[in-house]
Design a protein around this motif. Structure first.
Motif, short mmCIF file in Angstrom:
data_model
loop_
_atom_site.label_atom_id
_atom_site.label_comp_id
_atom_site.label_asym_id
_atom_site.label_seq_id
_atom_site.Cartn_x
_atom_site.Cartn_y
_atom_site.Cartn_z
N MET A 1 0.68 -1.32 -0.08
CA MET A 1 -0.08 -0.36 0.00
C MET A 1 0.38 1.61 0.12
O MET A 1 2.11 1.56 0.39
CB MET A 1 -1.02 -0.44 1.00
CG MET A 1 -2.16 1.43 0.78
SD MET A 1 -2.99 1.37 2.96
CE MET A 1 -3.92 -0.10 2.66
N ASN A 2 0.10 1.87 -0.78
CA ASN A 2 1.68 3.55 -0.83
C ASN A 2 1.19 3.88 0.25
O ASN A 2 0.52 3.96 2.00
CB ASN A 2 0.31 5.13 -1.59
CG ASN A 2 1.23 5.95 -1.90
OD1 ASN A 2 0.76 6.89 -0.75
ND2 ASN A 2 1.59 6.62 -2.37
N LYS A 3 2.77 4.80 0.78
CA LYS A 3 2.95 5.14 2.32
C LYS A 3 2.04 5.99 2.04
O LYS A 3 1.45 6.39 3.36
CB LYS A 3 4.84 5.36 1.91
CG LYS A 3 5.14 6.08 3.65
CD LYS A 3 6.71 6.87 3.20
CE LYS A 3 6.75 7.86 2.65
NZ LYS A 3 8.00 8.71 2.42
N MET A 4 1.67 7.33 2.29
CA MET A 4 1.20 8.69 2.73
C MET A 4 -0.81 7.59 2.25
O MET A 4 -1.41 8.97 3.44
CB MET A 4 0.63 9.49 1.42
CG MET A 4 2.18 9.76 1.21
SD MET A 4 3.10 10.91 2.60
CE MET A 4 1.68 11.61 3.28
N ARG A 5 -1.23 6.98 2.04
CA ARG A 5 -2.26 6.70 2.13
C ARG A 5 -2.30 5.11 3.55
O ARG A 5 -3.97 5.85 4.11
CB ARG A 5 -3.21 5.03 0.91
CG ARG A 5 -4.27 4.42 1.87
CD ARG A 5 -5.56 5.81 1.33
NE ARG A 5 -6.30 4.96 1.67
CZ ARG A 5 -7.32 5.60 2.93
NH1 ARG A 5 -7.07 7.06 2.39
NH2 ARG A 5 -8.24 4.75 3.30
N GLU A 153 -3.83 16.62 1.73
CA GLU A 153 -3.20 16.55 1.35
C GLU A 153 -2.65 18.42 1.78
O GLU A 153 -1.14 18.45 1.19
CB GLU A 153 -3.81 16.62 -0.24
CG GLU A 153 -4.11 14.88 -0.47
CD GLU A 153 -5.26 14.37 -0.04
OE1 GLU A 153 -6.67 15.37 0.32
OE2 GLU A 153 -5.36 13.48 -0.24
#
Length: 218
Positions: A1-5, A153
Motif C-alpha cells: 500500500m502507498n505510504k501516504m495512504r 493533502e
C-alpha cells in the motif's frame, strides 16, 4: 500500500470532525501552527465563545524556534484579527498537551473564571488526543474539539514542503497514534477504540521506520 495512504488512514482517525456548539470558552492549544489562532479568532467572531484562552509555552516544536511563548504569539495574532484583548487569557508555561489542560484549569481557578464548556482548537491530527486528554483531566466539563479546515493533502503541502519536513510529520502522526493506545493506562487520556485497519496501518508504518517518537518501556 502507498505510504501516504497509510498516513492518511491515521490522519482520518485522529481528526474527529465533531459538530461543534457555542461554549463559554474557546481554548487554543499551543504548537508551531499559526492556523490555530486564526481559527480561534474566526470562531470568536462567529460567536462560538465568550472568551479565548491560549495555552502554550515553548514546547517541542517551538523551543529554539520562537522567542516568545506560543500563547503570547497566538494572542497577538488573534488580537490582530479582531479579538478584544480583554477577552483573551494566556497560559504560557505548558510544554505538552497534558500541561495545556492542567495549567489552563489552574488559570481558570486562579482568575475565578466561570466556564462550564470548552471549544478546543488544535492541529487536525491532534483532535482526538486533545479531546481524550481533556476528558480524562476535566471529566465533568462539556468539551468539543475542532481544527483549521485543511485537507490531508493541503496540510502536507503546507507543512511538509521539504522531504525532511514530510518525514518529521509522519513520525509525529505515528507517535500520536501510539499515545492514543498507551496513555489511558496511566490515566492521561480516556480509552478510545482504534479500528483494526488503523492499527494495521500504524504497524506497517513502524516497519517502514517511522518510530522516532515511539514511547518505549511503558
Amino acid at each position: 500500500m502507498n505510504k501516504m495512504r497509510l498516513v492518511e488512514q491515521l490522519w482520518d482517525y485522529l481528526r474527529m470532525g465533531q459538530a461543534i456548539e457555542k461554549c463559554d470558552c474557546i481554548l487554543g492549544l499551543g504548537c508551531p501552527d499559526l492556523l490555530i489562532p486564526t481559527k480561534c479568532a474566526e470562531l470568536y467572531g462567529q460567536g462560538y465563545g465568550d472568551i479565548v484562552i491560549f495555552s502554550g509555552g515553548l514546547g517541542k516544536g517551538t523551543k529554539g524556534l520562537w522567542r516568545v511563548p506560543e500563547a503570547e504569539k497566538f494572542a497577538e495574532i488573534a488580537m490582530g484579527l479582531g479579538v478584544p484583548p480583554e477577552k483573551i487569557y494566556i497560559e504560557s508555561k505548558s510544554t505538552n498537551t497534558g500541561e495545556n489542560i492542567r495549567f489552563t484549569k489552574a488559570l481558570i481557578e486562579k482568575d475565578r473564571l466561570s466556564i462550564d464548556s470548552f471549544l478546543m482548537v488544535h492541529k487536525p491530527f491532534m483532535e482526538r488526543r486533545s479531546y481524550a486528554t481533556f476528558s480524562a483531566a476535566i471529566p465533568r466539563q462539556k468539551c468539543f474539539i475542532t481544527s483549521p479546515n485543511i485537507s490531508f493533502e493541503a496540510y502536507f503541502d503546507t507543512y511538509g514542503k521539504s522531504e525532511a519536513a514530510r518525514e518529521e510529520l509522519i513520525h509525529t502522526i505515528v507517535g500520536d497514534l501510539q499515545r492514543i493506545k498507551v496513555y489511558p493506562k496511566f490515566g492521561w487520556q480516556i480509552e478510545q477504540h482504534i479500528p483494526d485497519e488503523v492499527w494495521h496501518a500504524y504497524e506497517v508504518l513502524l516497519t517502514l521506520g517511522y518510530d522516532k517518537y515511539m514511547i518505549t518501556g511503558m
